[in-house]
Design an enzyme around this catalytic site. Structure first.
Site, PDB file in Angstrom:
ATOM      1  N   HIS A 228      39.264 -12.518  22.992  1.00 55.50           N
ATOM      2  CA  HIS A 228      39.379 -11.213  23.363  1.00 55.50           C
ATOM      3  C   HIS A 228      38.156 -10.257  23.986  1.00 55.50           C
ATOM      4  O   HIS A 228      38.454  -9.076  24.404  1.00 55.50           O
ATOM      5  CB  HIS A 228      39.752 -10.380  22.113  1.00 55.50           C
ATOM      6  CG  HIS A 228      38.358  -9.780  21.007  1.00 55.50           C
ATOM      7  ND1 HIS A 228      38.252 -11.147  20.365  1.00 55.50           N
ATOM      8  CD2 HIS A 228      38.092  -8.901  20.805  1.00 55.50           C
ATOM      9  CE1 HIS A 228      37.015 -10.570  19.496  1.00 55.50           C
ATOM     10  NE2 HIS A 228      36.878  -9.373  19.949  1.00 55.50           N
ATOM     11  N   ARG A 229      37.006 -10.821  23.752  1.00 59.23           N
ATOM     12  CA  ARG A 229      35.954 -10.067  24.301  1.00 59.23           C
ATOM     13  C   ARG A 229      35.718  -9.988  25.599  1.00 59.23           C
ATOM     14  O   ARG A 229      36.039 -10.802  26.441  1.00 59.23           O
ATOM     15  CB  ARG A 229      34.666 -10.643  23.976  1.00 59.23           C
ATOM     16  CG  ARG A 229      34.226 -10.662  22.383  1.00 59.23           C
ATOM     17  CD  ARG A 229      32.986 -11.112  21.956  1.00 59.23           C
ATOM     18  NE  ARG A 229      32.749 -11.196  20.397  1.00 59.23           N
ATOM     19  CZ  ARG A 229      32.381  -9.936  19.764  1.00 59.23           C
ATOM     20  NH1 ARG A 229      31.700  -8.992  20.624  1.00 59.23           N
ATOM     21  NH2 ARG A 229      32.071  -9.953  18.576  1.00 59.23           N
TER      22      ARG A 229
END
Length: 357
Positions: free
Chosen positions: A207-208
């Site tokens: 998700h980063r």
């Protein structure tokens, strides 16, 4: 007597749920105010999340700051929280983790002369290009009470000139939540419900921005597609990640609830992630974790033998089956990751002058 708990994202709730519960038990005469900044907020995902956690009260205040740049979010939280704090004048503000809401609340507490406590203090990646690193460092400098979840935090804080009397090594409150939910998530048998054999599949969560917002996501998806021919892969993707993927393969699925994710995590052959919290959960569960990052603010997980840093290099995803075959051994959960961290925090807070009876 009043305590304000400031949260902004779903991982914040996981860390703070046991703290709120133990302090409500320990200080029943105090006013306990849960403030959700709305840094991350999706009505359906939040509803499922509250249901899964169980026992966590609905927020007393919703600041509804929404998305935006780091500076925009921080400024909106400060502006709205300052008005609330000026009204309520809490005797203590408690913030978790390292998100923009944590930084903003810390600045408000300092300017309003409100005592501040930081849960998960002292973590360091030593990479100031990560916004979370700046948030951690500033929050720790401004906090009166620093609740540490691993022993390396002591050395990190001392190196920044923070005195020992402000530090309290209490353990990991995220693990408190995992311990409290363990019977529930193990009984779900989520892997079997999805047609997966326990111990056979790779669970993925990425998700980063460094991965999702650029060309590395396509490279990671290509490597995962190749890996999926060797072992089952399951990737519950955040809505933003799904949007970036475009046309996802069948092993990429919509977001799932927290309990189902924990059940899948516990039965996985391994987990591929860029999340700090999942590095911790897999360490407690003894599940091999492969972290697609150049560094980690949680080196305790690599020392425990469960977490392997792959670097920010999707090509290394191909190595996961061989690394699994090498059989890195888990050394068990780190010290004080025993489900009692929030009890230790409550004992310390209850002894502070405003609350000491």
């Amino acid at each position: 007597m009043r305590i304000d708990y400031i949260v902004g994202t779903r991982p914040n709730f996981v860390k703070m749920a046991p703290v709120v519960a133990r302090l409500r038990d320990r200080l029943p005469g105090a006013q306990h105010s849960l403030v959700h900044t709305g840094q991350h907020y999706d009505p359906e995902m939040s509803r499922v999340f509250f249901e899964d956690l169980g026992g966590l009260p609905e927020p007393d205040h919703m600041l509804e700051v929404g998305s935006g740049s780091h500076s925009e979010q921080t400024a909106r939280v400060m502006e709205r929280l300052e008005a609330l704090v000026g009204e309520e004048r809490p005797d203590l503000m408690i913030v978790p983790g390292d998100v923009n809401s944590t930084l903003a609340a810390s600045l408000v507490a300092a300017k309003e002369l409100i005592p501040l406590a930081h849960v998960e203090s002292g973590l360091r990646s030593f990479d100031r290009s990560m916004p979370e690193e700046i948030n951690r460092m500033v929050t720790d400098q401004l906090s009166d009470h620093l609740f540490l979840h691993s022993d390396e935090a002591v050395e990190n804080l001392r190196a920044e000139g923070i005195s020992g009397e402000r530090m309290h090594f209490v353990g990991n409150t995220m693990i408190d939540t995992l311990v409290a939910l363990e019977d529930r998530f193990r009984s779900l048998e989520a892997a079997a419900a999805r047609g997966l054999e326990p111990g056979s599949y790779l669970l993925v969560t990425l998700h980063r921005p460094a991965l999702v917002d650029g060309p590395l996501l396509a490279a990671a998806m290509e490597r995962l597609a190749a890996l999926a021919e060797r072992m089952p892969v399951l990737f519950p993707a955040h809505p933003r990640t799904l949007k970036a993927i475009g046309s996802p393969p069948d092993w990429v699925i919509e977001p799932i609830g927290y309990l189902e994710f924990l059940s899948l995590e516990a039965d996985a052959a391994a987990v591929l992630t860029d999340s700090g919290g999942i590095q911790e959960e897999t360490t407690y569960l003894g599940v091999p974790c492969f972290t697609l990052r150049d560094n980690t603010e949680r080196p305790v997980t690599t020392r425990a033998g469960t977490n392997t840093l792959l670097g920010l290099d999707p090509a290394r995803i191909a190595e996961i089956p061989d690394l699994l075959g090498a059989g890195a051994a888990s050394h068990g959960p780190p010290e004080k990751w025993d489900g009692k961290a929030a009890e230790r925090i409550a004992e310390i807070v209850a002894a502070l002058p405003p609350f000491r009876g």
